[in-house]
Scaffold this motif. Structure first.
Motif, short mmCIF file in Angstrom:
data_model
loop_
_atom_site.label_atom_id
_atom_site.label_comp_id
_atom_site.label_asym_id
_atom_site.label_seq_id
_atom_site.Cartn_x
_atom_site.Cartn_y
_atom_site.Cartn_z
N VAL A 1 0.85 -1.18 0.00
CA VAL A 1 0.00 0.00 0.00
C VAL A 1 0.89 1.23 0.00
CG1 VAL A 1 -1.73 1.32 1.28
CG2 VAL A 1 -1.90 -1.18 1.15
N LEU B 1 -5.25 3.15 4.11
CA LEU B 1 -6.42 2.33 3.86
C LEU B 1 -6.65 1.36 5.03
CD1 LEU B 1 -5.77 1.42 0.10
CD2 LEU B 1 -7.08 3.33 1.03
N ASP B 2 -7.89 0.92 5.15
CA ASP B 2 -8.25 0.00 6.22
C ASP B 2 -7.66 -1.39 5.90
OD1 ASP B 2 -9.36 -1.53 8.18
OD2 ASP B 2 -11.42 -1.39 7.44
#
Length: 496
Positions: free
Chosen positions: A42, A50-51
């Motif tokens: 990521v 982001l989750d």
């Protein structure tokens, strides 16, 4: 020194896809990544934090967190305190955290992130200021400092301003003979080294998902065009050389064929703006790494330069004044052209009779001259057509053919027209007055139909597109370079 590259048929590497866009738009790529149990990096500097729980619903492999700063080719420009907070927060949810040497390797961060969770990274991406990373001694010294910090993996990325610079990370990998170091270059010929690095011990190959096209290859091409995650034995390297070859499908066709017949070869992109220098440097450098460059394919504008590089030239290449294949022999490079055989072979496979045809070849570059030479060999005397008179008249003198400027070209006078320019999105000549039995051969190919193919099919004319010519040409190139027959190229309908 342990050879990690050539004699262990059981080796594999990990694929890491850098997420640089919205994951909701990357479903297809994520599915491909999961098939090879690849990791997702990521790029938090681009897509934000982001989750990770949501990501794990879509990713079967590990999650890697990267907050790349501007000096490392990223866009994070926050304070050191903000950076530290985000890295420490990510450490509670991600499998691996990328730590930039010096900037992130503080006592507090290292105390919070254990060695098995660390990727210690260094980016020497300044073309002007990164000289310390450009020679082998400097790069070894840099790694020695990095290795003082225990980590699961180490990553070194340099900027290559030349083919010689692009080889330095590969030389580092060979000298270290470790299985926890990944090193490659971005820039000139960098993609070639990035893809070859696993055969020198690099445990990871980086691709990209989403975002704008960048230095990293799209993950779908990385998986489809190369044997990854397998790292099978390689005895010889081949390549395609041009200014922009990253979207070429030749690596997919060649590498798929190598795997099908168990041939120990690897076909790589060699992007360069200085073909003669790059080819010589890569040939010498790759041989020194244990991967001799056995040959390659040249695309425009390097077909004439390839001819000059060769010690021996085939009759077809000499007559067309251009070569699109170089093959290493005991006495040096031998130049060939497959352009004549691709066009004539595609016509033959389609059942098109050449006898009695009045033909024209539009475009007088290497591909056009090759197509014209092929027609001549089979008893058809084509007229050459070109927008620029200098190249057109030169080709006409070389081949002993008539030349017509494009603005005076009357397509209706011909029953066979070969379009051999790179123009894809416009019609260089009208089709309204062509007879129904006219055959058109269009050499450009791509994911979308060209304007010429679209217009010809709309008028229900017989048209042979560039894919058909490509398959026949690639099969001949394969045999010239390997001495082996390519598995039926017409069975490779997925290669688009």
């Amino acid at each position: 020194m342990t050879d990690l590259s050539r004699h262990d048929p059981g080796r594999t590497c990990s694929l890491v896809a850098s997420l640089a866009g919205a994951p909701s738009r990357s479903v297809e790529e994520l599915r491909l990544l999961n098939k090879v149990n690849g990791a997702l990096e990521v790029r938090a500097d681009i897509v934000g934090d982001l989750d990770p729980a949501t990501l794990r619903d879509h990713v079967s492999g590990e999650l890697v967190y990267s907050l790349r700063g501007m000096g490392a080719g990223g866009v994070f420009a926050g304070s050191g305190e903000q950076r530290e907070q985000r890295l420490l927060a990510a450490a509670g949810h991600y499998d691996l955290i990328e730590l930039e040497i010096g900037r992130d390797t503080t006592s507090r961060v290292l105390a919070a992130i254990p060695p098995h969770q660390r990727i210690v990274a260094w980016y020497g991406l300044s073309a002007a200021g990164g000289a310390s990373g450009m020679d082998l001694a400097g790069l070894r010294e840099k790694f020695s400092r990095m290795a003082e910090i225990p980590a699961r993996q180490y990553l070194l990325v340099t900027h290559a301003a030349s083919a010689e610079h692009a080889l330095v990370p590969l030389r580092l990998l060979r000298s270290l003979a470790r299985a926890d170091v990944t090193a490659f270059s971005v820039g000139e010929t960098g993609a070639c080294g990035r893809l070859l690095a696993p055969w020198l011990g690099a445990p990871v190959v980086y691709g990209q998902i989403g975002g704008r096209a960048g230095e990293a290859p799209p993950i779908d091409r990385l998986i489809r065009d190369y044997p990854f995650p397998d790292v099978p034995p390689v005895r010889q390297v081949f390549g395609i050389a041009g200014r922009s070859v990253h979207m070429s499908l030749a690596p997919r066709m060649h590498n798929s064929a190598y795997r099908a017949i168990g041939y120990p070869g690897l076909y790589l992109p060699i992007a360069t703006r200085d073909f003669l220098t790059t080819w010589r440097v890569m040939a010498n450098g790759l041989a020194g790494l244990g991967f001799p460059l056995g040959g390659g394919t040249m695309v425009a504008p390097y077909k004439e330069a390839a001819l000059r590089l060769a010690e021996v030239t085939s009759g077809a290449a000499a007559s067309s004044g251009a070569a699109n294949v170089l093959v290493r022999t005991e006495t040096g490079w031998r130049a060939h052209t497959t352009d004549p055989f691709g066009v004539v072979g595609a016509l033959g496979r389609a059942g098109i009779q050449l006898t009695g045809r009045k033909a024209a070849v539009v475009g007088c570059g290497g591909a056009g001259r090759g197509a014209a030479a092929g027609l001549l060999r089979f008893g058809v005397t084509p007229t050459l057509v070109n927008r620029g008179p200098d190249r057109g008249m030169r080709a006409a003198r070389l081949l002993g053919l008539d030349y017509v400027p494009l603005h005076r070209f009357v397509p209706g006078d011909y029953s066979l027209i070969v379009h051999a320019t790179p123009v894809r999105d416009e019609l260089l000549f009208g089709l309204d007055r062509l007879a129904r039995d006219t055959t058109l051969v269009d050499l450009p190919y791509g994911r979308r139909q060209t304007a010429l193919v679209t217009a010809a099919r709309r008028r229900r004319l017989r048209v042979i597109d560039g894919w058909e010519v490509l398959r026949i040409g690639v099969a001949r190139q394969f045999r010239l370079m390997t001495g082996r027959s390519m598995p039926d190229p017409h069975s490779l309908e997925h290669v688009r």
